[in-house]
Design an enzyme around this catalytic site. Sequence first.
Site, PDB file in Angstrom:
ATOM      1  N   HIS A  48      31.491  42.256  45.582  1.00 35.93           N
ATOM      2  CA  HIS A  48      31.343  42.386  44.061  1.00 35.93           C
ATOM      3  C   HIS A  48      32.474  42.393  43.127  1.00 35.93           C
ATOM      4  CE1 HIS A  48      30.214  44.980  40.808  1.00 35.93           C
ATOM      5  NE2 HIS A  48      31.065  45.722  40.858  1.00 35.93           N
ATOM      6  N   HIS A  72      38.811  46.649  39.843  1.00 34.63           N
ATOM      7  CA  HIS A  72      38.359  47.692  39.009  1.00 34.63           C
ATOM      8  C   HIS A  72      37.656  48.842  39.875  1.00 34.63           C
ATOM      9  CE1 HIS A  72      34.422  45.316  39.742  1.00 34.63           C
ATOM     10  NE2 HIS A  72      33.814  46.431  39.577  1.00 34.63           N
ATOM     11  N   GLU A  76      38.223  54.190  42.179  1.00 32.44           N
ATOM     12  CA  GLU A  76      36.957  55.029  42.052  1.00 32.44           C
ATOM     13  C   GLU A  76      36.537  55.036  43.818  1.00 32.44           C
ATOM     14  OE1 GLU A  76      32.202  54.969  40.556  1.00 32.44           O
ATOM     15  OE2 GLU A  76      33.833  53.904  39.478  1.00 32.44           O
ATOM     16  N   ASP A  77      36.309  54.053  44.435  1.00 28.33           N
ATOM     17  CA  ASP A  77      35.811  53.724  45.791  1.00 28.33           C
ATOM     18  C   ASP A  77      36.496  53.887  46.928  1.00 28.33           C
ATOM     19  OD1 ASP A  77      33.323  53.817  44.827  1.00 28.33           O
ATOM     20  OD2 ASP A  77      33.247  51.798  44.324  1.00 28.33           O
ATOM     21  N   ASP A 139      31.181  43.979  35.079  1.00 25.76           N
ATOM     22  CA  ASP A 139      30.916  44.645  36.262  1.00 25.76           C
ATOM     23  C   ASP A 139      29.422  45.199  36.351  1.00 25.76           C
ATOM     24  OD1 ASP A 139      30.980  46.723  38.486  1.00 25.76           O
ATOM     25  OD2 ASP A 139      31.193  48.220  36.891  1.00 25.76           O
ATOM     26  N   ASP A 260       7.127  30.405  17.224  1.00 25.26           N
ATOM     27  CA  ASP A 260       8.635  29.889  17.048  1.00 25.26           C
ATOM     28  C   ASP A 260       9.361  30.304  18.269  1.00 25.26           C
ATOM     29  OD1 ASP A 260       8.346  32.714  16.383  1.00 25.26           O
ATOM     30  OD2 ASP A 260      10.274  32.411  15.053  1.00 25.26           O
TER      31      ASP A 260
END
Length: 720
Positions: A48, A72, A76-77, A139, A260
Amino acid sequence: MMRQYELVERVKAYEPGADEDALNKAYVFTVKAHGNQKRASGDPYFSHPVEVAGLLSDKRLDCASIITGLLHDTVEDTEVTIPDISEIFGEEVAALVDGVTKLSQLELQSDRTKQAENFRKLVLAMSQDIRVLIVKLADRLHNMRTLHFIKAPDKRRRIARETMDIYVPLTERIGIRDWQEELEDIAFQELNPDARASIVARLEFLAESGGDVVERVRAALQANLNDAGLNADVSGRQKRPYSIWRKMQRQNIGFEQLSDIMAFRVVVDSIEDCYKALGALHGKYSMVPGRFKDYVSLPKPNGYRSIHTGVIGPENRRIEIQIRTRAMHEIAELGVAAHWRYKQTGKPDQESKGSTEGRQYRWLRELLEILDNASGPEDFLEHTKMEMFSDQVFIFTPKGDLHALPRGSCPVDFAYAVHTDIGNRCTAARVNGRLVPLRTELRNGDQVEIVTSKAQTPSPAWENFVVTGKARACIRRFVRSVQREQYVRLGKEILDRAFKAAGYEATEKALKGIVQRFDAENAEDIQAAVGEGRISARDVLYAAYPGAKEKEKEKKAPRPRAAKEQIDPSSGGAIPIRGLIPHMAIHFAKCCHPLPGDRIIGIVTTGKGVTIHNMDCPTLENFSDMPERWLDISWDQDAVDGSAFTGRIRAVLLNEPGALAEVTGVIGRDGGNISNLKFTSRSADFFEMLIDIEVVDAKQLNNILAALRASKHVNSVERA
């Protein structure tokens, strides 16, 4: 998944001086940090951030942004911290990663609160560096591409709705059109799969029945521009399903009525060639009225510039054409990323210099102002959606400065867009030289002049018609601050009289001793809660002086109606309406429309303060068994002198010519101003109406009633 050397080669292709060692180090770092983590698809998690970095390299972002894309999710992970990143990759990358990282460790009350708080942090971070937003959008785009791997339908829909409400408008604001369209389409597939499938099926049918119509039309346009001697590149495509669906919804038409669904782009060498191409196309094909927009002379807030026109083109097909220079095309494709690259390389787009300078980030400054005025994250999120999710009109100041506002904006929205102080002090507005009501809807090209006064303050009623998030946030902030003052003042009066009636004194010391009992921080909080009706004065009295409850039990409490009948306006025990602004801490009941001079009583309403009724209002019967909510109120004549109050009358008029004119004339001659008029019944001989009249007091209204009774056209009239 992109390999390490492929990513480095892509970055060095457009930025030869990129730090190759740092890119390699970041790639290896994220692979090790995420280790054996898996995504919902079953792929290694580190795929990812690598794909996010690839998306950023497509937009030719600088080396620090690519590294941020790789890192990034590490904070967090994984066990990695911001200080770790700062030590290894430097403070610039650490600041960017910190800006993108979610507040996953906060214990927040709900998913919506968490979403709002994360968005608030994102706005603060991207106000320092817009690259934070670009990384965040990359992301989100890759997460949306893999959304179908999430098994829970509710979770997929929540993510899709969040994308449509927040990230799509943000992507549009920074001008990365292809990301915006892809995010819209994936979210559309999740939120309304049947509608999308229907549109896709119809597009496929048209493609099969019409052959390669896009290429045929493109070739015809190319030949026409070549004949005009222009060096132009023409490309074409069908519109995306969501774009078609949104137009069907906005115009309330079916697919068959759309003509259109094909869009073509003409890219030329200079601004002069843009208008030459426009002339060549309009000279060859009929223009569709109302389909011409010149974003070259009036760029969008994100810096986008093009000429848009609709024509009945080759093969008698209605098509949309965008005309722009090559430099404009690069900005249209890359959005803010192009501006960032110009900033880094020192090579600005000379065509847009001066015309869009500063405008592309004005929306971001306005988000920060909304953030300052919002009462909390959810309030901020609500106002921000309002600010971003709307079409625009372009409005000019008297000096010719341009402001882009959401469609439906009024002069108050414009005043706040110019400056918060101008909005707060706005008293009137002139649109194209004419004085207009503040709720007038502005149109494209209007020139607006705002009249201000130092004595003016925002009116709570403005919130009913403003449409911009900034205006609504500023008005609410003022209302909150003034309401607080009003509630404190009213609560103090209520407590003073309640304590005095029981033989005690509502001292600050007494209130400070019970702040914890009522989960308050200070005595003022208790006073405000009493004024707002969230706490009763009796509860505060019992908490401060427990003996008061025993004393009261020894007395026989009077019935509420008896208490009302015993009220003596001359006793001095009533709370005067002094310095209290209507619609803040006090509200005038619409059932009886009390006026200065009437005997009045207050009913405490939870969360709204006090509602004032006439003493004889039948509605008071509903509160006869709630004596704790009754409040002895009196007018403060010095405070109400010169103010306008609304009184209501019911009149029965003869149904004959001139009757209505006679009634309105009588009211006007006696100084009354009609604010509303409603017919309630009508027959061959009579008609009945309710009339709301602005007067200074009950005496003036009684004079008007007497004058109306003397009119030959009036059968009967009374105060409603």
